[in-house]
Design an enzyme around this catalytic site. Structure first.
Site, PDB file in Angstrom:
ATOM      1  N   LYS A 111      52.456   3.383  82.651  1.00 58.79           N
ATOM      2  CA  LYS A 111      53.166   4.450  81.937  1.00 58.79           C
ATOM      3  C   LYS A 111      52.451   4.808  80.640  1.00 58.79           C
ATOM      4  O   LYS A 111      52.361   5.977  80.274  1.00 58.79           O
ATOM      5  CB  LYS A 111      54.604   4.008  81.622  1.00 58.79           C
ATOM      6  CG  LYS A 111      55.515   3.939  82.824  1.00 58.79           C
ATOM      7  CD  LYS A 111      56.177   5.284  83.088  1.00 58.79           C
ATOM      8  CE  LYS A 111      56.802   5.365  84.459  1.00 58.79           C
ATOM      9  NZ  LYS A 111      57.751   4.283  84.721  1.00 58.79           N
ATOM     10  N   LYS A 194      54.305   7.700 104.780  1.00 59.39           N
ATOM     11  CA  LYS A 194      55.550   7.342 104.123  1.00 59.39           C
ATOM     12  C   LYS A 194      56.314   8.560 103.648  1.00 59.39           C
ATOM     13  O   LYS A 194      55.763   9.414 102.957  1.00 59.39           O
ATOM     14  CB  LYS A 194      55.240   6.429 102.932  1.00 59.39           C
ATOM     15  CG  LYS A 194      56.470   5.767 102.386  1.00 59.39           C
ATOM     16  CD  LYS A 194      56.151   4.674 101.399  1.00 59.39           C
ATOM     17  CE  LYS A 194      57.462   4.119 100.870  1.00 59.39           C
ATOM     18  NZ  LYS A 194      57.383   3.643  99.514  1.00 59.39           N
ATOM     19  N   LYS A 197      56.548  10.144  99.467  1.00 56.51           N
ATOM     20  CA  LYS A 197      55.403  10.007  98.569  1.00 56.51           C
ATOM     21  C   LYS A 197      55.078  11.312  97.866  1.00 56.51           C
ATOM     22  O   LYS A 197      54.753  11.345  96.707  1.00 56.51           O
ATOM     23  CB  LYS A 197      54.179   9.520  99.348  1.00 56.51           C
ATOM     24  CG  LYS A 197      54.051   8.014  99.256  1.00 56.51           C
ATOM     25  CD  LYS A 197      52.631   7.598  99.555  1.00 56.51           C
ATOM     26  CE  LYS A 197      52.508   6.085  99.552  1.00 56.51           C
ATOM     27  NZ  LYS A 197      51.621   5.597 100.572  1.00 56.51           N
TER      28      LYS A 197
END
Ligand code: TRP
Length: 328
Positions: A111, A194, A197
């Site tokens: 982050k 998936k 995503k």
């Protein structure tokens, strides 16, 4: 009975990937464990959502989890910010959480790199708040994905450290609950492995019939099999995996034979898949709408959850205060 607790990060509407990957397991867990689920709205502040954003996502999550079958009688569902004793534990834990170890957490580093203008203290102490969420209830197990493993290790570290500093055997170390054995990885519609995503590859539980049809009809395919009984390339296997989840065995076998005989028409498969996904989602979708139109009910559920969770956390905090040397 073992205590299980899990936080739900407010990240938009539930899609089929969330459903088969986690929510379905939660619904089963509530029958086997003493479960509590909560919406991690304090944690969401690290990214500075607007007030309207917060209010809307809390309502949405409540409605969607209830619609999927979370039964608040069995498993209280509450909003993190309704349970204040957790904040006090967060403060206590922060006093024994060290800058160096918090800075080394991978998701923090990630982050800090991706949002360099907003490296706030809440982000740094995300693991202590998460530890407080769980330790406040002295839970045994936490169903989380692999991405949360480091936060779980920090939680156990904080629990051990507290016990050591105060020479008590008070907190147990919560274990990660790997429920993935029942969980299914749902593929995306864009050919990726998936769902969820990236945008445009998801079917949301609240999608209406026309939206589902449109999305499925646009799913990526190839130009068809070139040999009998060949192994399916990923984009095609994805569609068959979806069939396995929502269609009958007969339907699956029918299209599988057609594929093996090289007579398959992807358009037909997609039409059937869209219809079956819709049949699967329709009752959940109706319940989502019902709950969303019944704000009083949602409020009542959240209040009941908050009462039970506050009672449980307050009990822990009374002991924690006394261990630390404070009056209750
Ligand atoms: N960090 C979790 C996530 O990103 C959400 C969460 C917050 C949580 N507090 C928790 C999960 C406590 C389990 C227990 O998904």
């Amino acid at each position: 009975m073992e205590k299980v607790i899990s936080g739900i990060r407010p990240t938009g509407n539930l899609h089929l990937g969330n459903y088969f990957g986690a929510v379905k397991s939660f619904v089963q867990m509530q029958n086997e464990y003493d479960c509590m689920f909560f919406i991690a709205d304090w944690h969401s502040l690290t990214t500075h959502p607007t007030p309207e954003n917060i209010r809307r996502s809390v309502r949405t999550i409540l409605a969607e989890y209830l619609a999927c079958g979370i039964d608040p009688e069995k498993a209280p569902i509450y909003v993190q910010s309704d349970v204040k004793p957790v904040l006090e534990l967060y403060l206590f834990l922060n006093m024994n959480a060290y800058l160096g170890e918090l800075e080394r957490v991978t998701s923090f580093k990630e982050k800090a790199r991706t949002q360099p203008d907003n490296v706030n203290a809440g982000l740094l102490t995300y693991p202590t708040l998460m530890a407080a969420d769980v330790l406040a209830h002295k839970a045994d197990k936490v169903p989380v994905g692999k991405d949360q493993e480091q936060n779980m290790e920090m939680m156990r570290l904080f629990a051990r450290r507290f016990n050591r500093i105060y020479q008590v055997d008070f907190f147990r170390e919560p274990q990660s609950f790997h429920f993935t054995k029942d969980a299914v990885k749902v593929p995306g519609l864009d050919g990726s492995g998936k769902m969820g995503k990236s945008n445009g590859n998801c079917i949301y539980l609240c999608d209406d019939e026309a939206t589902i049809r449109k999305k499925v009809m646009k799913a990526v395919t190839d130009s068809g099999p070139t040999e009998r009984n060949q192994t399916k390339p990923e984009v095609i296997q994805n569609l068959f995996t979806l069939l396995e989840l929502v269609s009958t065995q007969d339907t699956y076998d029918y299209f599988n034979d057609q594929y093996n005989q090289m007579t398959i028409r992807y358009g037909d498969l997609k039409k059937q898949l869209a219809a079956d996904i819709n049949a699967f989602c329709a009752p959940i979708r109706e319940r989502i709408l019902d709950f969303q139109n019944n704000e009083d009910y949602l409020l009542r559920i959240a209040q009941q959850g908050a009462e039970r969770a506050t009672e449980s956390a307050e009990k822990t905090l009374r002991e924690v205060r006394s261990i630390i040397g404070f009056r209750s």
